[in-house]
Structure formats: C-alpha cells, structure tokens
Design a protein around this motif. Structure first.
Motif, PDB file in Angstrom:
ATOM      1  N   ILE A  36       3.452  33.509 -33.047  1.00 54.46           N
ATOM      2  CA  ILE A  36       2.830  33.086 -31.788  1.00 54.46           C
ATOM      3  C   ILE A  36       1.650  33.993 -31.435  1.00 54.46           C
ATOM      4  O   ILE A  36       0.566  33.520 -31.078  1.00 54.46           O
ATOM      5  CB  ILE A  36       3.868  33.062 -30.654  1.00 54.46           C
ATOM      6  N   GLY A  39      -1.025  33.392 -34.058  1.00 54.75           N
ATOM      7  CA  GLY A  39      -1.578  32.048 -33.915  1.00 54.75           C
ATOM      8  C   GLY A  39      -2.505  31.919 -32.726  1.00 54.75           C
ATOM      9  O   GLY A  39      -3.525  31.228 -32.786  1.00 54.75           O
ATOM     10  N   LEU A  46      -3.014  32.827 -38.669  1.00 56.09           N
ATOM     11  CA  LEU A  46      -1.657  32.275 -38.770  1.00 56.09           C
ATOM     12  C   LEU A  46      -1.396  31.765 -40.186  1.00 56.09           C
ATOM     13  O   LEU A  46      -0.296  31.940 -40.728  1.00 56.09           O
ATOM     14  CB  LEU A  46      -1.449  31.152 -37.753  1.00 56.09           C
ATOM     15  N   VAL A 277       4.252  26.226 -38.543  1.00 56.01           N
ATOM     16  CA  VAL A 277       4.866  26.012 -37.223  1.00 56.01           C
ATOM     17  C   VAL A 277       6.183  25.252 -37.372  1.00 56.01           C
ATOM     18  O   VAL A 277       7.208  25.622 -36.790  1.00 56.01           O
ATOM     19  CB  VAL A 277       3.901  25.247 -36.300  1.00 56.01           C
ATOM     20  N   TYR A 345       2.238  27.926 -30.135  1.00 53.69           N
ATOM     21  CA  TYR A 345       1.636  28.614 -31.275  1.00 53.69           C
ATOM     22  C   TYR A 345       0.112  28.548 -31.225  1.00 53.69           C
ATOM     23  O   TYR A 345      -0.572  29.539 -31.462  1.00 53.69           O
ATOM     24  CB  TYR A 345       2.113  27.972 -32.585  1.00 53.69           C
TER      25      TYR A 345
END
Length: 446
Positions: A36, A39, A46, A277, A345
C-alpha cells in the motif's frame, strides 16, 4: 446436533486458532503495508516490489514448510507425554532455520536478480526489482528463526505471544515504511527497496523477541529447552521428513503463483501491478485458513501422538468445517468491497479497471483454497507426508500453471484468476478425500 466431543474439539480449535489466525494475518499485513505504501508512492514501484517478492516468496514459503516438523513433533511428543524432549525439537528447529536462512540468503542474492532478467519482463522491471530482492534476501535468517519459534509456541498451546510480537513488528514496519519509502530522511533510499529495508528491521525485531520469550518461559527447563539433547537420529529424521513434505508442497504452490506473476509481467506493468493487488488481497484472506490449518495440525498431532484415531478424524473434520464457514463469510464481505480494497493500493483508473473485477472473481476460490490448506496440514499431522505434496503438484503444477498461461494471454488477469479457481477446487477435493481415508484407515487398524 453436534456431539459433546465435537463441540469440545470445536471450542479447543477456536481457542487455539484465533491468536494463530491473527499472527498469520500479521505476517501478510506486513506485506500489505509495504504494497500500500509503495503503491501510493508509485504504481511502477509496486510492480518492482511485486516482482522482488515473487522469487523471494518461493524460497521463504518453502523454508517455512521445511520447518513445519517443529510444530508437528512438539505436538506429538506432548500427546505422548514426553515433555522433556520437546526442547530437543526446538533446538533442532532453530539450527535448521539458521541453516536454511543462510542458504536462502546466498541463493537469492546470487541467483534472484539473474532469474528476473531471464523472464522477458516489460522494459526496466527486472532492473528495478533486483535491489529490493537482495534486501529481502538479507532478512531470511532472522525470519526463519522467528517461524521456528512461533511453531514451537503454537504447539505448546501458547500462540498469543507470537501474535503480539507479530503486531509489534508490524508497527515497526509501518513506521519505517512511512519514513523510508518517500525518503523523508534524505538517505537516498526510496520506493520498493526502502520498503524492503523496513521489512528487514521488523523481521529481526520479531526473531529476537520470540527467542528471548521462549528462554524466559517458567516451564522452559521442564520442557528441556536448556538440556543438551541426547543424539536421536530417528526423531531428527522424522522431524525433517515432515518438513520435506510441507516444504515440497509449499514450493510447488508458491512457485506456481510466482510463475503467474511472471506471466502477468509478460503482459505489461499495469497487469503486473493489478495481479499484485489481487494476490496480496487473496494472501491476506488466506491467512485465516493458514492459521486454522496450524491449529488443526496441533490438535491432530496431539491425537496422533496419543494413539486416539477417533480424535484424529474429529479434529481434522472440525478444522475443515470451521474453515469452510469462515472463508465463505470473508468471500461475501470482499465481493461488494472489491473497488474500495483496490483503491487503497492505487487510484489509477487503468489499474482499477483491471484489478477490481479480478478481485471480485478471486472470491470464488477463497473457500476451496481454505479447505485444501487445512486438509493438507491435517494429513501431515496424521503421518501422511508425501500424498499432499503429490496432490499439490497435480493441482498447481499440472493444472494451474499451464491453464494460467493459456488464459492470461487471451483474457488477461481474469484468466490467471480462473486458473486458480479450477486448481483450488481440484486440490481441496483430493486432499479432503485423502484425509478421510487416512483417518478412517487408522481407526480400523488399516
């Protein structure tokens, strides 16, 4: 109506399981926090983070499986009334954890970045993920020592200290992520690599706390923790044999999922981030059955050690029943909130458009995935070491990987998810049937 013995087994399972579940969720929360924070810093970072975790996860999960013998052998010896000998199980486990951790560290540093460059990934992805992977490699010895210590405490029926320690480590990880990822301190680190340094520090703190806690247990001497164990080659072989089965299964499963990440990387950076994700959310959910599988293994192992075959069957089926109900509830909660979860995210519209529908689809495999991990651990705790590995290879190596490659190149990330759904259904069916057969055969003296 449940029988009194089944109600008692359910209560015992839930009492042991909830701290274990929270501890396992804590493991994934650390990765979730990293994903998170990274991202929200940059979606490309990420992708770097996800690709660094892919080869690392193969090694770390395999090594965790190799240490599973610590938990099973401790539970069996308690069931047999051999309390003084559990210290020897711990000593063997910690030494083994250090050996595995050092070997894994060396392998990841020298092979990991090279492997990334061989995957024909989108431009720049392998080069960006390499430094982060090296930092994760350095944390392996400490992390595996913490796993061995947690398994030991859980088998003793003391899962709460491991749970508390894990969440303290999560707080350390979060604080360091917030400082390091955007390079607030101005030390030249940022993004995925900085996040992996936060994980390194949190893992080291976790290992130190758990080892000190075990050494300070009031019953440590009575458990033989400070007693130099007599050579027992047979017990050592059995402990490692259980680990070989668990490690092989975990290797097959996690290698298959890592291969799916590389397949996503062949499609593009947005697809890689979207799959990251989906995988991260699914992995957090998976910690619920993972925790229940450990609790089930402890109860099955104790019953197996005590020679109570009826209790073996009961404990395994209670674990399977409880995990079915809990994962169904989780799936029903995740389904309508998929868009919000993905938005945590990254809010990039292109990423949301790919990841949100894939998360909705992923809820279809939550129940089957939960059943298969509980059934696999119940089998191993009941002495069936290698058949779960064969069944995992069939489902994840023989079905999921080729099907994932075929579907992903036609319908994108959703194709990867459909492959997981089909493989999980196959695995859960095979493993549940195997456990019932093993337990009933033992009950009838077969």
């Amino acid at each position: 109506m449940l029988s009194p013995s089944t109600r008692s087994a359910t209560r015992e399972l839930l009492t042991l399981a909830w701290p274990v579940v929270l501890a396992r969720i804590g493991i994934m929360t650390m990765g979730l926090t990293d994903a998170i924070v990274v991202g929200n810093y940059a979606s490309r970072e990420l992708a770097f983070h996800s690709l660094a975790w892919a080869p690392h996860s193969i090694i770390v999960v395999t090594a965790v499986g190799l240490l599973f013998g610590v938990q099973v052998m401790t539970a069996r010896m308690l069931g047999e009334g051999r309390r003084l000998e559990v210290g020897a199980v711990l000593r063997r486990g910690i030494v083994y954890a250090l050996q595995l951790g050092i070997a894994a560290c060396i392998a990841l540093i020298f092979v990991g970045p090279w492997l990334l460059r061989q995957m024909h990934l989108d431009t720049g992805l392998a080069e960006g993920a390499g430094p982060a992977l090296i930092v994760l490699a350095l944390s392996m010895p400490a992390y595996l020592v913490s796993v061995g210590a947690q398994f030991f405490l859980e088998a003793l029926g003391k899962p709460k200290p491991g749970m508390v320690a894990m969440w303290v480590a999560n707080a350390v990880n979060l604080a360091l992520n917030l400082l390091l990822v955007p390079d607030i301190l101005g030390i030249g680190l940022h993004g995925a690599t900085a996040s992996c340094w936060a994980t390194f520090a949190a893992r080291a703190a976790l290992a130190i706390f758990l080892v000190i806690y075990i050494l300070r247990l009031p019953e440590a001497r009575a458990l033989g923790v400070f007693t130099r164990p007599r050579p027992n080659p047979e017990a050592a072989r059995e402990q490692r044999k259980i680990g070989y089965g668990g490690g092989s299964s975990y290797f097959i499963e996690v290698a298959a999922f890592a291969a799916m990440t590389f397949i996503a990387g062949q499609i593009g950076a947005n697809e890689t981030a979207a799959w990251a994700v989906v995988l991260n959310i699914s992995a957090v959910v998976f910690m619920v059955p993972m925790g229940l599988s450990s609790a089930t293994a402890v109860l099955v192992g104790r019953a197996y050690g005590a020679g109570d075959s009826a209790a073996v069957l009961r404990a395994g089926l209670v674990g399977i029943g409880v995990v079915t109900g809990l994962t169904l509830i989780v799936a029903l909660l995740v389904w309508p909130s998929a868009h919000l979860l993905v938005g945590a995210y990254n809010r990039d519209p292109a990423l949301l458009a790919i990841a949100a529908p894939a998360v909705v689809l992923a809820t279809l495999f939550f129940v089957a995935d939960g059943i298969q991990v509980v059934a696999a651990q119940a089998n191993r705790a009941a002495g069936d070491v290698w058949w779960p590995t064969i069944m995992h290879f069939t489902a994840y190596g023989g079905i999921m990987m080729p099907l994932g490659w075929f579907l992903a190149h036609r319908i994108g990330v959703d194709g990867l998810v459909w492959a997981v759904i089909i493989a999980s259904l196959a695995s859960s069916t095979l493993l549940t049937g195997r456990f019932v057969r093993i337990a009933r055969r033992a009950r009838h003296g077969g």
